[in-house]
Design an enzyme around this catalytic site. Structure first.
Site, short mmCIF file in Angstrom:
data_model
loop_
_atom_site.label_atom_id
_atom_site.label_comp_id
_atom_site.label_asym_id
_atom_site.label_seq_id
_atom_site.Cartn_x
_atom_site.Cartn_y
_atom_site.Cartn_z
N HIS A 58 40.47 40.60 44.30
CA HIS A 58 40.99 39.24 44.46
C HIS A 58 42.26 39.33 45.31
O HIS A 58 42.96 40.35 45.27
CB HIS A 58 41.32 38.72 43.05
CG HIS A 58 41.74 37.30 42.96
ND1 HIS A 58 43.01 36.88 43.28
CD2 HIS A 58 41.08 36.20 42.55
CE1 HIS A 58 43.11 35.57 43.06
NE2 HIS A 58 41.94 35.13 42.61
N ASP B 199 43.44 45.30 37.16
CA ASP B 199 43.48 43.84 37.14
C ASP B 199 42.37 43.38 36.19
O ASP B 199 41.20 43.35 36.54
CB ASP B 199 43.25 43.32 38.57
CG ASP B 199 43.09 41.81 38.61
OD1 ASP B 199 43.19 41.17 37.54
OD2 ASP B 199 42.87 41.27 39.71
N GLN C 81 39.49 39.17 34.95
CA GLN C 81 38.10 38.82 34.59
C GLN C 81 37.57 39.70 33.46
O GLN C 81 36.71 39.26 32.70
CB GLN C 81 37.18 38.97 35.82
CG GLN C 81 37.52 38.05 36.96
CD GLN C 81 37.28 36.58 36.64
OE1 GLN C 81 36.40 36.23 35.85
NE2 GLN C 81 38.06 35.70 37.25
N LYS D 171 42.19 32.50 31.26
CA LYS D 171 40.81 32.94 31.47
C LYS D 171 40.22 33.51 30.18
O LYS D 171 39.11 34.01 30.17
CB LYS D 171 40.75 33.98 32.58
CG LYS D 171 41.08 33.40 33.96
CD LYS D 171 40.90 34.43 35.03
CE LYS D 171 41.58 34.07 36.34
NZ LYS D 171 40.81 33.13 37.15
N CYS E 180 38.90 33.50 46.69
CA CYS E 180 40.10 34.32 46.88
C CYS E 180 39.75 35.78 47.11
O CYS E 180 40.44 36.70 46.64
CB CYS E 180 41.07 34.20 45.70
SG CYS E 180 41.73 32.56 45.47
N1 PMP Z 1 42.55 38.74 39.66
C1 PMP Z 1 41.32 38.28 39.47
C2 PMP Z 1 40.17 39.25 39.46
C3 PMP Z 1 41.11 36.91 39.27
O1 PMP Z 1 39.88 36.46 39.07
C4 PMP Z 1 42.23 36.04 39.28
C5 PMP Z 1 42.05 34.54 39.11
N2 PMP Z 1 40.94 34.01 39.73
C6 PMP Z 1 43.50 36.59 39.46
C7 PMP Z 1 43.63 37.94 39.66
C8 PMP Z 1 44.73 35.73 39.46
O2 PMP Z 1 44.85 35.11 38.21
P1 PMP Z 1 45.87 33.88 38.03
O3 PMP Z 1 45.49 32.88 39.09
O4 PMP Z 1 45.58 33.38 36.65
O5 PMP Z 1 47.23 34.41 38.19
#
Ligand code: PMP
Length: 404
Positions: A120, A198, A201, A224, A362
């Protein structure tokens, strides 16, 4: 006994309707829905318990501080870590930025940082910035044509570059692939590489155990995983937390301030400047209680059976292309239909009450590797059922006939 239908009743949003249809929520990768227990906890905090933490000696402040710190202990237990290794942030994004900032002083132009092609943006850009500032080299562990990490190639690169830091997602937000993090962490042990996972997910679906994974950092977002928005956290190995410079400065994170010099609190306090998101932390503890009482293995089996059903139903539709690892997956599926734009498909699905995500998720570099501009993404959670998927497939078939 897991009763998906009973669990679904805990989520008030499913009684709402969208465009005169009942809601078919297939966008849990963006944010999970919240059980009423979490919503009630937020309400209770603001109606009966509201006070700042760590500041007053009055009843409400002490009560809020106790609940705030108990939530930290709860998350530590959930991750199999120690509570002084848990830092609250405002999300996975802030967690990774904080860690990248904190580790930058270890990087020189002779060093490298490795990430995968599946990351991401939140797990790319902070490392890219750290590399730009320090002259370090950013290494990308490649994927194969299906969008799966090429493990053999990854090992070759890790051995060649012996990176200072390896930052990897536990599971891909765009494709759902579960990454071989434990195997890679073992592989890099001889190089003293610092591992940052990270778990934005992975946290909800994979119930991570820090002692088993043996990572140095594990990052998550509360929203999440049934919790409120505006809250994240990370686990960091205590010794590394002690060595990391502070991120933001101000109230709460200090030991002593004079006009000449400031000394900082021990971790985790030194990373939590200012008034934190108290209500979200306390309500996230309720989300963790909720998750804890579910039988994780049964939840995982249930999510997998839904996912396999989704895959087989989509594979029956001519012109659908599926991406990613369809076996080793948290329940997130990306697809395209012929040359149709994912945005058009998602817009038409919305008319049927179906919430999916479309676009690059993203993960623009990943989309480039897959040679697409975007995909339609269906992401499941345990509160979904087979009926959701049948209604989604019907809506998709109608969407396809509208487009042709
Ligand atoms: N890493 C991953 C794999 C994600 O899916 C996301 C959110 N889509 C993020 C980081 C960032 O999370 P947040 O927008 O809640 O800070």
């Amino acid at each position: 006994m897991l009763s998906p239908e009973m669990l679904r009743d805990d989520f008030p949003i499913f009684s709402s309707s969208i465009n005169d249809n009942s809601l078919i929520y297939l966008d849990s990768g963006a944010t999970s829905q919240k059980p009423k227990q979490v919503i009630d906890r937020l309400n209770q905090f603001y109606s009966q318990e509201n006070a700042n933490v760590h500041r007053g000696i009055h009843f409400l402040s002490e009560n809020a501080t106790r609940n705030y710190e108990e939530a930290r202990v709860k998350l530590a237990n959930y991750l199999n870590a120690k509570s002084n290794e848990i830092v609250w942030t405002k999300g996975a994004t802030e967690s990774i930025n904080l860690i990248a900032h904190g580790l930058s002083h270890l990087l020189t132009s002779a060093d490298s940082v490795a990430i995968s092609a599946l990351e991401h943006h939140a797990n790319i850009v902070p490392w890219q910035q750290a590399c730009e500032k320090t002259g370090a080299n950013l290494i990308i562990l490649p994927i194969n044509e299906l969008g799966i990490l090429d493990l053999a190639q990854a090992k070759i690169l890790l051995e060649k570059y012996q990176p200072k830091i390896l930052a990897l997602s536990h599971a891909s937000n765009a494709l759902g692939n579960i990454q071989p993090i434990a195997e890679l962490i073992q592989y890099i042990k001889p190089y003293n590489t610092i591992s940052v996972i990270d778990g934005a997910q992975g946290f909800l679906h994979l119930r991570p155990d820090i002692k088993q994974i043996e990572c140095d950092f594990y990052v998550l977002s509360a929203h999440k995983a049934l919790g409120p928005t505006g809250l994240g956290a990370f686990y960091g190995r205590y010794e590394l937390l002690c060595q990391m410079p502070v991120y933001q400065t101000g109230g709460e994170m200090i030991k002593h301030v004079s006009f000449e010099k400031t000394t900082f609190a021990l971790p985790p306090g030194k990373f939590e400047a200012g008034t934190p998101n108290i209500s979200a932390v306390i309500a996230f503890a309720t989300a963790l209680d909720y998750l804890q009482q579910l039988e994780h293995q049964k939840v995982q089996q249930y999510e997998q059976s839904l996912f396999q059903y989704l895959v087989s139903e989509l594979q029956r539709i001519d012109g659908i292309k599926l991406y990613g690892d369809l076996k080793n997956n948290i329940g997130t599926l990306s697809f395209n239909y012929k040359e149709e734009h994912p945005f058009d498909i998602a817009t038409l699905l919305d008319q049927f009450g179906v919430a999916v995500r479309s676009g690059h998720h993203c993960t623009q570099p990943l989309m480039q590797c897959l040679q697409v501009t975007g995909t339609v993404r269906v992401s499941l959670a345990f509160y979904n059922n087979k009926n959701d998927l049948d209604l989604f497939i019907n809506a998709l078939n109608s969407t396809i006939s509208m487009l042709e």
